[in-house]
Design an enzyme around this catalytic site. Structure first.
Site, PDB file in Angstrom:
ATOM      1  N   HIS A   1       0.823  -1.206   0.000  1.00  0.00           N
ATOM      2  CA  HIS A   1       0.000   0.000   0.000  1.00  0.00           C
ATOM      3  C   HIS A   1       0.863   1.264   0.000  1.00  0.00           C
ATOM      4  CE1 HIS A   1      -2.789  -3.011   1.739  1.00  0.00           C
ATOM      5  NE2 HIS A   1      -3.693  -2.355   1.025  1.00  0.00           N
TER       6      HIS A   1
ATOM      7  N   HIS B   1       7.427   7.528   5.080  1.00  0.00           N
ATOM      8  CA  HIS B   1       6.765   7.078   3.864  1.00  0.00           C
ATOM      9  C   HIS B   1       6.010   8.245   3.258  1.00  0.00           C
ATOM     10  CE1 HIS B   1       3.781   6.472   7.091  1.00  0.00           C
ATOM     11  NE2 HIS B   1       2.898   6.853   6.169  1.00  0.00           N
TER      12      HIS B   1
ATOM     13  N   HIS C   1       2.704   9.846   0.783  1.00  0.00           N
ATOM     14  CA  HIS C   1       1.358   9.728   0.236  1.00  0.00           C
ATOM     15  C   HIS C   1       1.266  10.647  -0.968  1.00  0.00           C
ATOM     16  CE1 HIS C   1      -0.378   7.497   3.685  1.00  0.00           C
ATOM     17  NE2 HIS C   1       0.547   8.154   4.370  1.00  0.00           N
TER      18      HIS C   1
ATOM     19  N   THR D   1      -3.521   6.855   9.869  1.00  0.00           N
ATOM     20  CA  THR D   1      -4.382   7.122   8.707  1.00  0.00           C
ATOM     21  C   THR D   1      -4.621   5.875   7.874  1.00  0.00           C
ATOM     22  OG1 THR D   1      -2.514   7.819   7.322  1.00  0.00           O
ATOM     23  CG2 THR D   1      -3.627   9.522   8.621  1.00  0.00           C
TER      24      THR D   1
END
Length: 305
Positions: free
Chosen positions: A88, A115, A117, A218
């Site tokens: 993901h 990471h 997004h 999240t």
């Protein structure tokens, strides 16, 4: 065209049950996975009252004098960093000597990973928004409490899209992060960046102003044990860098990894605090915010004349 990469820290926990959760971008007639609107049906915490991300309404934030400067330890040290495609997103693992303290936090926290997004083709992809505006990217740097190993602190920066990055030589270290993503295209792939420093991609801690609120992870299970810190300092990213990110990775289903963000959640009465006194809110580090503040001042002048 403007865009912002927000840097923040949050522990991303991938919890699976019968049937895997997914982002809305993965949903199709052939892959009817459980998108964000269904997370709370299978992960109860995702329907809680302290969920993240949120929209930060700057005119409603409250100054908290306890939100002092941060002290970053080990961010300037050189180390090798591993990256792995988790299906993901991709995680960049950080060594335990990278720590932070101060910032109104009760303890010292050690880094775990960071990471990204992002959206699709440079479109909206940030998780948090500011005054209703969402941006193409957001970066989370994850910390946990050093003594007990519990969740968790989130730090947030914004990156302003600048066309001159490549020619001016600024933020080229971000190229190394993007290139590393290209080496872990499939779920389970891993690679390494040698001689890396966090200060190559984020600023030093001194005098950074920020927002603070209590929230959650999240992604499922959406644990509500995260202190979010959203920095106002902006960082540059070029259009070429932005456009190349969503071409690097594939989901576990081998569909292009794009649109990896959760929609904003209800504030539910929570207060968002700021480290900056109200009279200093217009003294912010980027031109976009300065123009917004000037607009605010002119609007007030017209109101009183």
């Amino acid at each position: 065209m403007k865009s912002i990469l927000s840097i923040s820290s949050v522990l991303l926990v991938l919890e699976l049950c019968s049937g895997e959760w997914c982002y809305q971008s993965q949903f199709s007639c052939h892959d009817t996975c459980r998108g964000p609107s269904e997370w709370k049906s299978h992960f109860p915490n995702c329907g809680g009252q302290r969920q993240s991300p949120i929209n930060i309404v700057t005119r409603k934030v409250k100054h908290d004098p306890k939100l002092t400067s941060f002290i970053f330890d080990g961010h300037e040290k050189v180390f090798n960093i591993s990256v792995e495609n988790h299906g993901h997103s991709a995680h960049f693992t950080l060594p335990p000597f990278v720590r932070l303290r101060g910032g109104g936090l009760p303890a010292t926290y050690k880094a775990v990973q960071f990471h990204l997004h992002w959206g699709e083709n440079g479109g909206q992809g940030s998780e948090h928004s500011v005054d209703g505006e969402r941006y193409p990217m957001e970066l989370h740097i994850v910390h946990i409490k050093e003594k007990y190993g519990s969740l968790g602190v989130v730090l947030d920066w914004y990156m302003v899209l600048r066309e001159d990055i490549v020619t001016s030589g600024q933020n080229k270290q971000l190229d190394r992060v993007i290139e590393a993503l290209g080496k872990v295209r499939y779920e389970g792939n891993s690679s390494e960046i040698e001689n890396f420093r966090l200060t190559d991609i984020i600023p030093e801690a001194s005098k950074l102003s920020y927002y603070r609120y209590l929230g959650s992870l999240t992604t499922p299970g959406c644990d509500q044990a995260v202190v979010w810190t959203v920095f106002k300092k902006t960082l540059p990213i070029s259009k070429n860098q932005l456009m190349s990110v969503d071409k690097q990775l594939l989901f576990g289903t081998e569909k292009p990894m794009t649109g990896i963000f959760r929609p904003v959640q209800n504030l539910n009465g929570r207060v968002v605090y700021t480290s900056v006194p109200a009279h200093s809110l217009c003294v912010l580090p980027n031109l976009i915010t300065l123009l917004l503040c000037l607009f605010c001042v002119f609007g007030q002048q017209r109101r009183f004349h």
